[in-house]
Design a protein around this motif. Structure first.
Motif, PDB file in Angstrom:
ATOM      1  N   PHE A  42      -0.168   4.752   3.575  1.00  0.00           N
ATOM      2  CA  PHE A  42      -0.672   4.349   4.846  1.00  0.00           C
ATOM      3  C   PHE A  42      -1.912   4.662   4.533  1.00  0.00           C
ATOM      4  CE2 PHE A  42       2.178   8.639   5.050  1.00  0.00           C
ATOM      5  CZ  PHE A  42       2.983   7.219   6.576  1.00  0.00           C
ATOM      6  N   TYR A  43      -2.025   2.284   4.991  1.00  0.00           N
ATOM      7  CA  TYR A  43      -3.143   2.126   4.961  1.00  0.00           C
ATOM      8  C   TYR A  43      -3.863   0.873   6.655  1.00  0.00           C
ATOM      9  CZ  TYR A  43      -1.319   1.548   0.165  1.00  0.00           C
ATOM     10  OH  TYR A  43      -1.077   2.161  -1.076  1.00  0.00           O
ATOM     11  N   THR A  44      -4.731   1.014   6.365  1.00  0.00           N
ATOM     12  CA  THR A  44      -5.188   0.620   8.133  1.00  0.00           C
ATOM     13  C   THR A  44      -6.301  -0.910   7.270  1.00  0.00           C
ATOM     14  OG1 THR A  44      -7.736   0.818   7.089  1.00  0.00           O
ATOM     15  CG2 THR A  44      -6.892   2.715   7.765  1.00  0.00           C
ATOM     16  N   LYS A  45      -6.531  -1.543   8.543  1.00  0.00           N
ATOM     17  CA  LYS A  45      -6.600  -3.030   8.707  1.00  0.00           C
ATOM     18  C   LYS A  45      -7.604  -3.490   7.784  1.00  0.00           C
ATOM     19  CE  LYS A  45      -6.210  -3.519  13.745  1.00  0.00           C
ATOM     20  NZ  LYS A  45      -6.646  -3.856  14.649  1.00  0.00           N
ATOM     21  N   SER A  46      -8.166  -2.118   7.282  1.00  0.00           N
ATOM     22  CA  SER A  46      -9.853  -2.626   7.052  1.00  0.00           C
ATOM     23  C   SER A  46      -9.383  -3.206   5.331  1.00  0.00           C
ATOM     24  CB  SER A  46     -10.363  -1.242   6.438  1.00  0.00           C
ATOM     25  OG  SER A  46     -11.050  -1.635   7.619  1.00  0.00           O
ATOM     26  N   ASP A  47      -8.258  -2.599   4.480  1.00  0.00           N
ATOM     27  CA  ASP A  47      -7.263  -2.290   3.503  1.00  0.00           C
ATOM     28  C   ASP A  47      -7.076  -3.491   3.157  1.00  0.00           C
ATOM     29  OD1 ASP A  47      -8.159   0.702   2.196  1.00  0.00           O
ATOM     30  OD2 ASP A  47      -6.297   0.998   4.108  1.00  0.00           O
ATOM     31  N   LEU A  48      -6.686  -4.408   4.778  1.00  0.00           N
ATOM     32  CA  LEU A  48      -5.610  -5.621   4.275  1.00  0.00           C
ATOM     33  C   LEU A  48      -6.722  -6.799   3.925  1.00  0.00           C
ATOM     34  CD1 LEU A  48      -2.566  -6.875   4.895  1.00  0.00           C
ATOM     35  CD2 LEU A  48      -2.630  -6.602   6.813  1.00  0.00           C
ATOM     36  N   TYR A  49      -7.871  -6.665   4.904  1.00  0.00           N
ATOM     37  CA  TYR A  49      -8.809  -7.882   4.710  1.00  0.00           C
ATOM     38  C   TYR A  49      -9.488  -7.575   3.544  1.00  0.00           C
ATOM     39  CZ  TYR A  49      -8.404  -8.162   9.957  1.00  0.00           C
ATOM     40  OH  TYR A  49      -8.663  -8.758  11.538  1.00  0.00           O
ATOM     41  N   ALA A  50      -9.131  -6.300   2.637  1.00  0.00           N
ATOM     42  CA  ALA A  50      -9.833  -6.444   1.154  1.00  0.00           C
ATOM     43  C   ALA A  50      -9.008  -7.238   0.724  1.00  0.00           C
ATOM     44  CB  ALA A  50     -10.177  -4.596   1.325  1.00  0.00           C
ATOM     45  N   ALA A  51      -7.476  -7.151   0.566  1.00  0.00           N
ATOM     46  CA  ALA A  51      -7.124  -7.612   0.177  1.00  0.00           C
ATOM     47  C   ALA A  51      -7.567  -9.851  -0.801  1.00  0.00           C
ATOM     48  CB  ALA A  51      -5.358  -7.969   0.393  1.00  0.00           C
ATOM     49  N   GLU A  52      -6.632  -9.547  -1.692  1.00  0.00           N
ATOM     50  CA  GLU A  52      -6.924 -11.308  -2.333  1.00  0.00           C
ATOM     51  C   GLU A  52      -5.852 -12.352  -1.282  1.00  0.00           C
ATOM     52  OE1 GLU A  52      -6.196 -10.419  -6.254  1.00  0.00           O
ATOM     53  OE2 GLU A  52      -7.527  -8.952  -6.455  1.00  0.00           O
ATOM     54  N   ALA A  53      -4.465 -10.967  -1.718  1.00  0.00           N
ATOM     55  CA  ALA A  53      -3.536 -12.512  -1.273  1.00  0.00           C
ATOM     56  C   ALA A  53      -2.208 -11.148  -0.549  1.00  0.00           C
ATOM     57  CB  ALA A  53      -2.739 -12.843  -2.213  1.00  0.00           C
ATOM     58  N   VAL A  54      -1.928 -11.630   0.793  1.00  0.00           N
ATOM     59  CA  VAL A  54      -1.155 -11.280   1.460  1.00  0.00           C
ATOM     60  C   VAL A  54       0.552 -12.095   1.807  1.00  0.00           C
ATOM     61  CG1 VAL A  54      -0.341 -10.168   4.101  1.00  0.00           C
ATOM     62  CG2 VAL A  54      -2.906 -10.277   3.030  1.00  0.00           C
ATOM     63  N   PHE A  55       1.620 -11.727   1.492  1.00  0.00           N
ATOM     64  CA  PHE A  55       2.821 -12.111   1.892  1.00  0.00           C
ATOM     65  C   PHE A  55       4.235 -11.069   2.306  1.00  0.00           C
ATOM     66  CE2 PHE A  55       3.315 -10.001  -2.326  1.00  0.00           C
ATOM     67  CZ  PHE A  55       4.533  -9.771  -2.879  1.00  0.00           C
ATOM     68  N   THR A  56       4.326 -11.824   3.321  1.00  0.00           N
ATOM     69  CA  THR A  56       5.698 -11.123   4.174  1.00  0.00           C
ATOM     70  C   THR A  56       7.170 -11.162   3.034  1.00  0.00           C
ATOM     71  OG1 THR A  56       6.692 -13.082   5.017  1.00  0.00           O
ATOM     72  CG2 THR A  56       5.095 -12.012   6.241  1.00  0.00           C
ATOM     73  N   SER A  57       8.132 -10.598   3.254  1.00  0.00           N
ATOM     74  CA  SER A  57       9.489 -11.124   2.608  1.00  0.00           C
ATOM     75  C   SER A  57      10.445 -10.294   3.975  1.00  0.00           C
ATOM     76  CB  SER A  57       9.357  -9.477   1.667  1.00  0.00           C
ATOM     77  OG  SER A  57       8.895  -8.049   1.193  1.00  0.00           O
ATOM     78  N   ASN A  58      11.216 -10.813   3.731  1.00  0.00           N
ATOM     79  CA  ASN A  58      12.239 -10.810   4.789  1.00  0.00           C
ATOM     80  C   ASN A  58      13.991 -11.269   3.525  1.00  0.00           C
ATOM     81  OD1 ASN A  58      12.939 -13.160   5.535  1.00  0.00           O
ATOM     82  ND2 ASN A  58      12.066 -12.867   7.166  1.00  0.00           N
ATOM     83  N   VAL A  59      15.165 -11.263   4.270  1.00  0.00           N
ATOM     84  CA  VAL A  59      16.282 -12.313   3.239  1.00  0.00           C
ATOM     85  C   VAL A  59      16.365 -12.900   2.879  1.00  0.00           C
ATOM     86  CG1 VAL A  59      17.609 -10.141   4.337  1.00  0.00           C
ATOM     87  CG2 VAL A  59      17.089 -12.231   5.886  1.00  0.00           C
ATOM     88  N   THR A  60      15.048 -14.377   4.171  1.00  0.00           N
ATOM     89  CA  THR A  60      15.169 -15.741   3.351  1.00  0.00           C
ATOM     90  C   THR A  60      13.987 -15.757   2.384  1.00  0.00           C
ATOM     91  OG1 THR A  60      12.882 -15.789   4.865  1.00  0.00           O
ATOM     92  CG2 THR A  60      15.803 -15.596   5.811  1.00  0.00           C
ATOM     93  N   GLY A  61      13.405 -14.630   2.351  1.00  0.00           N
ATOM     94  CA  GLY A  61      12.827 -14.921   0.912  1.00  0.00           C
ATOM     95  C   GLY A  61      11.395 -14.419   1.171  1.00  0.00           C
ATOM     96  N   LEU A  62      10.282 -14.584   0.463  1.00  0.00           N
ATOM     97  CA  LEU A  62       8.354 -14.615   0.561  1.00  0.00           C
ATOM     98  C   LEU A  62       7.597 -15.481   0.853  1.00  0.00           C
ATOM     99  CD1 LEU A  62       8.470 -12.608  -3.373  1.00  0.00           C
ATOM    100  CD2 LEU A  62       9.164 -11.878  -1.153  1.00  0.00           C
ATOM    101  N   ARG A  63       7.189 -15.131   2.004  1.00  0.00           N
ATOM    102  CA  ARG A  63       6.085 -16.395   2.601  1.00  0.00           C
ATOM    103  C   ARG A  63       4.373 -15.878   2.669  1.00  0.00           C
ATOM    104  NH1 ARG A  63       8.026 -17.375   8.748  1.00  0.00           N
ATOM    105  NH2 ARG A  63       6.544 -19.734   7.717  1.00  0.00           N
ATOM    106  N   PRO A  64       3.694 -16.426   1.649  1.00  0.00           N
ATOM    107  CA  PRO A  64       2.351 -15.843   1.891  1.00  0.00           C
ATOM    108  C   PRO A  64       1.868 -16.105   3.158  1.00  0.00           C
ATOM    109  CG  PRO A  64       2.436 -17.930   0.535  1.00  0.00           C
ATOM    110  CD  PRO A  64       3.862 -17.071   1.329  1.00  0.00           C
ATOM    111  N   ILE A  65       0.739 -15.445   3.450  1.00  0.00           N
ATOM    112  CA  ILE A  65       0.021 -15.356   5.143  1.00  0.00           C
ATOM    113  C   ILE A  65      -1.659 -15.975   4.445  1.00  0.00           C
ATOM    114  CG2 ILE A  65      -1.333 -14.511   7.272  1.00  0.00           C
ATOM    115  CD1 ILE A  65       0.741 -12.285   7.215  1.00  0.00           C
ATOM    116  N   LEU A  66      -1.783 -16.841   5.255  1.00  0.00           N
ATOM    117  CA  LEU A  66      -3.099 -17.704   5.474  1.00  0.00           C
ATOM    118  C   LEU A  66      -4.239 -17.049   5.798  1.00  0.00           C
ATOM    119  CD1 LEU A  66      -4.912 -20.185   4.124  1.00  0.00           C
ATOM    120  CD2 LEU A  66      -3.928 -21.562   5.884  1.00  0.00           C
TER     121      LEU A  66
END
Length: 273
Positions: A226-250
């Motif tokens: 379980f992670y908060t917005k602060s945990d996400l903001y502290a990341a170096e890279a963020v990406f999503t995944s679904n059946v079409t593949g992986l996509r980074p968020i800018l």
């Protein structure tokens, strides 16, 4: 266009549903989206496992035709009948309970509809994302598959469109990160991969499962929780995944993230090999 209804290929104009259809009346069913790529359904065994688990949870009788070999053959026949000639094709499977009864069903038998369409390309990078402040995700015995609780995804999609965003990040009732609109979410910090627990109410995504497998094979440490917005903001890279593949968020809000992180590229190369 041709569709497969109860494993019989028919013209779309010959397909119709009764007003008593339980999927329409009570949302008594679910759907599964698969990708056919270069002659083969990607992650087919994993999809079949989720379909069977969803049918079990909904007290639907299993369909004996739903085997890997039969479904691959049925999809190939449907693709040929529709004269689709593209590298990637989206297959959608809708399953619902036979008509009969009000809230209390009269049957445990299922009906199935299979449709195919060309997979439309997505931008390689998600430009601008933000957080959805409307209906939260909720963990239930049904939250691992798609269908019963689609209304909040529809409302979030409307909010995304109104705000002119490329993606929205959904939260659970405790405002923990859960998932994105049509994908799971991951992020990287200190060469470790983080992703929300299924108990945040996110879909048990097929690509999510295979990203976790890839991380294990690559010996990348993974944390589910379980992670908060602060945990996400502290990341170096963020990406999503679904059946079409992986996509980074800018961007998430005003925070910029790396879109060419080497770990993401390693994971993607392995899962899509």
């Amino acid at each position: 266009m041709f569709v497969s209804y109860n494993f019989r290929i028919i013209a779309e104009h010959d397909f119709g549903l009764s007003y008593a259809n339980r999927g329409f009346q009570y949302n008594d069913g679910f759907f599964e989206t698969l990708i056919w790529h270069q002659g083969k359904i990607r992650f087919l065994d994993d999809h079949l496992d989720r379909i069977k688990r969803a049918m079990q949870v909904l007290s639907l009788t299993q369909l004996p035709q739903l085997t890997a070999s039969f479904l691959q053959t049925e999809a190939n026949a449907l693709i040929r009948q529709n004269t689709l000639d593209t590298e990637s094709i989206r297959i959608k499977i809708n399953i619902w309970r036979e008509s009969g009864g009000l809230f209390t069903p009269e049957s445990e038998e299922a009906e199935i509809l299979i449709t195919v369409a060309p997979q439309q390309p997505f931008p390689a990078v998600i430009g601008q994302a933000d957080f959805y402040t409307g209906l939260p995700n909720r963990f239930t015995p049904f939250s691992f598959f798609k269908g019963p609780y689609a209304l909040h995804y529809v409302q979030a999609s409307l909010a995304k469109k109104k705000a002119g965003l490329d993606e929205l990040i959904l939260l659970d009732e405790q405002k923990n990160i859960s998932e994105c609109l049509v994908s799971n979410i991951f992020w990287i910090k200190n060469n470790q991969v983080f992703t929300p627990s299924l108990e945040s109410g996110c879909i048990a995504g097929i690509m999510r499962l295979n990203v976790l497998r890839a991380c294990q094979m690559l010996k990348i440490e993974v944390w589910e929780g379980f992670y908060t917005k602060s945990d996400l903001y502290a990341a170096e890279a963020v990406f999503t995944s679904n059946v079409t593949g992986l996509r980074p968020i800018l961007y998430i809000g005003q925070k910029q993230f790396a879109t060419n992180h080497p770990l993401v590229m390693q994971i993607e190369q392995l899962v899509l090999a």
